[in-house]
Design a protein around this motif. Structure first.
Motif, PDB file in Angstrom:
ATOM      1  N   ILE A 274       0.838  -1.202   0.000  1.00  0.00           N
ATOM      2  CA  ILE A 274       0.000   0.000   0.000  1.00  0.00           C
ATOM      3  C   ILE A 274       0.871   1.249   0.000  1.00  0.00           C
ATOM      4  N   LYS A 275       1.969   1.235   0.754  1.00  0.00           N
ATOM      5  CA  LYS A 275       2.871   2.384   0.783  1.00  0.00           C
ATOM      6  C   LYS A 275       3.509   2.612  -0.584  1.00  0.00           C
ATOM      7  N   LYS A 276       3.929   1.535  -1.253  1.00  0.00           N
ATOM      8  CA  LYS A 276       4.531   1.674  -2.583  1.00  0.00           C
ATOM      9  C   LYS A 276       3.518   2.213  -3.589  1.00  0.00           C
ATOM     10  N   VAL A 277       2.297   1.675  -3.527  1.00  0.00           N
ATOM     11  CA  VAL A 277       1.246   2.134  -4.443  1.00  0.00           C
ATOM     12  C   VAL A 277       0.927   3.607  -4.184  1.00  0.00           C
ATOM     13  N   SER A 278       0.825   3.977  -2.917  1.00  0.00           N
ATOM     14  CA  SER A 278       0.501   5.376  -2.607  1.00  0.00           C
ATOM     15  C   SER A 278       1.653   6.305  -3.002  1.00  0.00           C
TER      16      SER A 278
ATOM     17  N   ILE B 212     -10.020  14.106 -12.454  1.00  0.00           N
ATOM     18  CA  ILE B 212      -9.531  12.742 -12.253  1.00  0.00           C
ATOM     19  C   ILE B 212      -8.301  12.744 -11.349  1.00  0.00           C
ATOM     20  N   LEU B 213      -7.423  13.711 -11.533  1.00  0.00           N
ATOM     21  CA  LEU B 213      -6.214  13.775 -10.722  1.00  0.00           C
ATOM     22  C   LEU B 213      -6.510  14.151  -9.275  1.00  0.00           C
ATOM     23  N   VAL B 214      -7.501  14.988  -9.034  1.00  0.00           N
ATOM     24  CA  VAL B 214      -7.891  15.301  -7.660  1.00  0.00           C
ATOM     25  C   VAL B 214      -8.446  14.055  -6.984  1.00  0.00           C
ATOM     26  N   LEU B 215      -9.246  13.282  -7.699  1.00  0.00           N
ATOM     27  CA  LEU B 215      -9.745  12.014  -7.157  1.00  0.00           C
ATOM     28  C   LEU B 215      -8.582  11.081  -6.837  1.00  0.00           C
ATOM     29  N   LEU B 216      -7.603  11.038  -7.706  1.00  0.00           N
ATOM     30  CA  LEU B 216      -6.412  10.217  -7.478  1.00  0.00           C
ATOM     31  C   LEU B 216      -5.654  10.699  -6.236  1.00  0.00           C
ATOM     32  N   GLY B 217      -5.563  11.992  -6.055  1.00  0.00           N
ATOM     33  CA  GLY B 217      -4.924  12.541  -4.863  1.00  0.00           C
ATOM     34  C   GLY B 217      -5.671  12.184  -3.595  1.00  0.00           C
ATOM     35  N   LEU B 218      -7.003  12.188  -3.648  1.00  0.00           N
ATOM     36  CA  LEU B 218      -7.794  11.794  -2.481  1.00  0.00           C
ATOM     37  C   LEU B 218      -7.608  10.321  -2.158  1.00  0.00           C
ATOM     38  N   VAL B 219      -7.540   9.482  -3.182  1.00  0.00           N
ATOM     39  CA  VAL B 219      -7.283   8.051  -2.966  1.00  0.00           C
ATOM     40  C   VAL B 219      -5.911   7.859  -2.339  1.00  0.00           C
ATOM     41  N   THR B 220      -4.942   8.615  -2.795  1.00  0.00           N
ATOM     42  CA  THR B 220      -3.598   8.539  -2.235  1.00  0.00           C
ATOM     43  C   THR B 220      -3.602   8.927  -0.758  1.00  0.00           C
ATOM     44  N   MET B 221      -4.313   9.999  -0.434  1.00  0.00           N
ATOM     45  CA  MET B 221      -4.409  10.409   0.971  1.00  0.00           C
ATOM     46  C   MET B 221      -5.093   9.332   1.804  1.00  0.00           C
ATOM     47  N   TYR B 222      -6.119   8.695   1.267  1.00  0.00           N
ATOM     48  CA  TYR B 222      -6.828   7.642   1.976  1.00  0.00           C
ATOM     49  C   TYR B 222      -5.909   6.442   2.222  1.00  0.00           C
ATOM     50  N   LEU B 223      -5.138   6.054   1.210  1.00  0.00           N
ATOM     51  CA  LEU B 223      -4.235   4.919   1.360  1.00  0.00           C
ATOM     52  C   LEU B 223      -3.140   5.192   2.391  1.00  0.00           C
ATOM     53  N   ARG B 224      -2.685   6.427   2.465  1.00  0.00           N
ATOM     54  CA  ARG B 224      -1.633   6.791   3.421  1.00  0.00           C
ATOM     55  C   ARG B 224      -2.182   7.011   4.825  1.00  0.00           C
TER      56      ARG B 224
END
Length: 89
Positions: free
Chosen positions: A5-9, A66-78
């Motif tokens: 998860i850390k690598k993906v984020s 789409i990129l803002v959604l990707l940023g939110l997913v990244t924040m959620y994963l971290r």
């Protein structure tokens, strides 16, 4: 599992950063298109502005959404909580 998860984020964070930078740069470049249209004037200026409004701007808006959604997913994963206050009562 946490390592994956850390690598993906980390990868998603880099993609988010570069993607938003490209969208901001493209949005800034439209200023020069409108400036050129202002200088040229006439029917050609209308065509330039219409092209940018109907073609370039929607692509920038969709990409940034789409990129803002990707940023939110990244924040959620971290597990980041950027929009919460840290004050304790």
């Amino acid at each position: 599992m946490k390592d994956i998860i850390k690598k993906v984020s980390d990868i998603l964070k880099v993609v988010f950063g570069y993607g938003i930078m490209i969208c901001l740069f493209a949005g800034g470049l439209t200023f020069f298109g409108y400036l050129a249209a202002l200088i040229i004037g006439g029917e050609t200026a209308t065509l330039i502005c219409t092209f940018m409004y109907e073609t370039i701007i929607p692509i920038i808006i969709k990409a940034s959404t789409i990129l803002v959604l990707l940023g939110l997913v990244t924040m959620y994963l971290r597990g980041e909580k950027a929009l919460t206050s840290n004050k304790k009562k």
